[in-house]
Design a protein around this motif. Sequence first.
Motif: not given
Length: 185
Positions: A55-69, A78-84
Amino acid sequence: MMTSDHGLETKFCRLGEDIAVTDGTRIEGYASVFGVADQGGDIVEKGAYDKSLKALGAQGRRVKMLWQHDAAQPIGVWEELREDGHGLYVKGRLLSEIGKGREAAALIAAGAIDGLSIGYRTVVAQRDAKGRRLLSELELWEVSLVTFPMLPDARVGSKAGDVADAICCELAAVFDDARRTLAGR
């Protein structure tokens, strides 16, 4: 695990040898590991992030990288996120152009920060016979660098020299450029 007023939950995991900081700013490894109970008794199942990442990919959005939430303190991308088969693999970079990004790199290199934490909303979960929550679908919002990890099997590792060497190289390049500029006058 923590829950906010908006339904955001967080999971902490330990940084170690499975995630590395290279070139002073590059981070890669696992932010979440499948099939392992964290200190709160939750177990993330394989496939839990699949719909969210699509869903994020389809919307062109990224998961954020934050400091301490802290949503007011993004420290990288984050340039790449994937399940393996092992878990949620993340790859990105700290932003050395901002203070917190440089601080995070230095703290990781010194061993003062050794945790990652995911911020998410539970979509589908059930309890197993032992009372543990099996998380089968999560809406992933962010992956943070944190002080206190919750899942010891998800790790980041950095060699202290990586960040220090990169900073020295960057400073040397700046001084080189300044010297050339002054020599050209």
